[in-house]
Design an enzyme around this catalytic site. Structure first.
Site: not given
Ligand code: COA
Ligand code: MG
Length: 310
Positions: A21, A32, A79, A139, A174, A240-241, A288
């Site tokens: 996501y 990224k 989404r 969900e 959810d 998510i990360h 089998d």
């Molecule tokens: N997709 C792409 N890149 C991501 C990312 C993701 N989901 N999550 C983090 N990154 C990037 C950051 O931008 C950062 O990049 P940079 O070094 O170029 O600045 C690097 O990865 C490290 O990120 P980090 O600092 O550890 O995390 P953060 O504090 O920036 O973000 C969250 C943390 C949880 C907010 C983030 O991971 C996120 O938005 N995740 C998706 C959330 C989401 O979509 N939720 C709905 C579905 S459950």
């Molecule tokens: Mg949900």
């Protein structure tokens, strides 16, 4: 007729081991994401985006899709908001009305057959929905009870537009809220729902995508739940990360050892069949037909992953 260039997946049948996501309003994260090799990049307009940023997300996503952004072999999904939110119509128009629709669409919180019917009717209006991979999310208690009729309806109805019910995602957080469960370390409160999601999805030849691990710094827990999900039959996991992508790819790919086991078993099975033997002993176990089918599953996942990586 609208001409469009769809952001195609390298191979449509590739298992979505990691569905990443990315908040649709965050251009930096989207760029990224294109470098992370996730099987599927899911640009979000739903819960990862605040109510005040929905328009920015729609505009950013449509700009990214219509520009020459390369997703480097990852499938691109968007989404949209839930049908019940009242925002889905606008999201769908924005995503499918453009010249470069995504190859997949994720629709969250599909709770009822009426919502599925609304969705099918809406998709039919867009040329950009033709050939689309639809991924629905279950969900809630109601969504889980209705999952069979929803999948049944969609898998049939989408054929009209040459689209496909490609996967079902389990939205565990959810779902916990919906049934009043408290998340535990063992996750036993979710076992029934996870097994049901796998069973129904697979009955409709759709992939099953497991729950999010929101504690993204807990790699040990992530790997434990991923291995458990893979063993339960899930095809992959929502992530998510960036740090979760590679471990998900690894957990949901059969190990080299399992692939060798499967390859040798299939060879041994074929040899015994030619000799007119049914059950036989292989590496100390009775083999089998069901063991053959399991080995074939492993081989076909491994082959699809190899094709994706070529
Ligand atoms: N997709 C792409 N890149 C991501 C990312 C993701 N989901 N999550 C983090 N990154 C990037 C950051 O931008 C950062 O990049 P940079 O070094 O170029 O600045 C690097 O990865 C490290 O990120 P980090 O600092 O550890 O995390 P953060 O504090 O920036 O973000 C969250 C943390 C949880 C907010 C983030 O991971 C996120 O938005 N995740 C998706 C959330 C989401 O979509 N939720 C709905 C579905 S459950
Ligand atoms: Mg949900």
């Amino acid at each position: 007729m609208l001409k469009f260039v769809r952001h195609m997946h390298a191979q449509a049948a590739v298992p979505r081991r990691a569905l990443l996501y990315v908040p649709g309003n965050d251009r930096r994260k989207i760029l990224k994401a294109t470098t992370l090799n996730a099987d599927c990049i899911c640009l979000d307009i739903e819960d990862g985006v605040s109510v005040t940023a929905k328009d920015v997300a729609r505009e950013t996503i449509s700009d990214v899709l219509n520009s020459a952004t390369s997703f480097a072999g990852s499938e691109v999904a968007v989404r949209v908001n839930a049908v019940s939110s009242g925002m889905a119509k606008k999201d769908i128009a924005c995503i499918l009305g453009g010249k470069s629709p995504p190859s997949a669409m994720v629709v969250p919180k599909v709770d009822t057959l009426d919502e599925a019917k609304w969705l099918a009717d809406e998709l039919k209006r867009y040329e950009g929905a033709r050939g689309m991979q639809l991924i629905t999310q279950v969900e809630s208690a109601q969504g889980l009870l209705n999952l069979n009729i929803i999948c049944n309806f969609l898998s049939e109805k989408l054929e009209d537009i040459n689209a496909n019910l490609a996967a079902v995602i389990f939205g565990s957080d959810d779902f916990c809220a919906s049934i009043g469960a408290t998340r535990s370390a063992s996750g036993e409160e979710l076992l029934y729902a996870r097994q049901k999601v796998v069973t129904v999805a697979k009955a409709y030849k759709a992939q099953a995508i497991d729950m999010v691990h929101i504690d993204f710094k807990d790699m040990q827990g992530f790997i434990k739940y991923s291995m458990q999900g893979a063993a339960m039959g899930f095809t992959g996991k929502q992530v998510i990360h960036p740090s979760q992508v590679a471990p998900a790819h690894q957990a949901f790919a059969p190990s080299e050892q399992r692939v060798s086991w499967a390859t040798e078993l299939i060879e041994a099975f074929n040899k015994h069949q030619q000799e007119g033997k049914g059950a036989f002993v292989f590496q100390g176990q009775m083999i089998d037909k069901p063991s053959l089918l399991q080995a074939q599953n492993i081989k076909s996942i491994a082959d699809a992953i190899v094709r994706r990586e070529l």
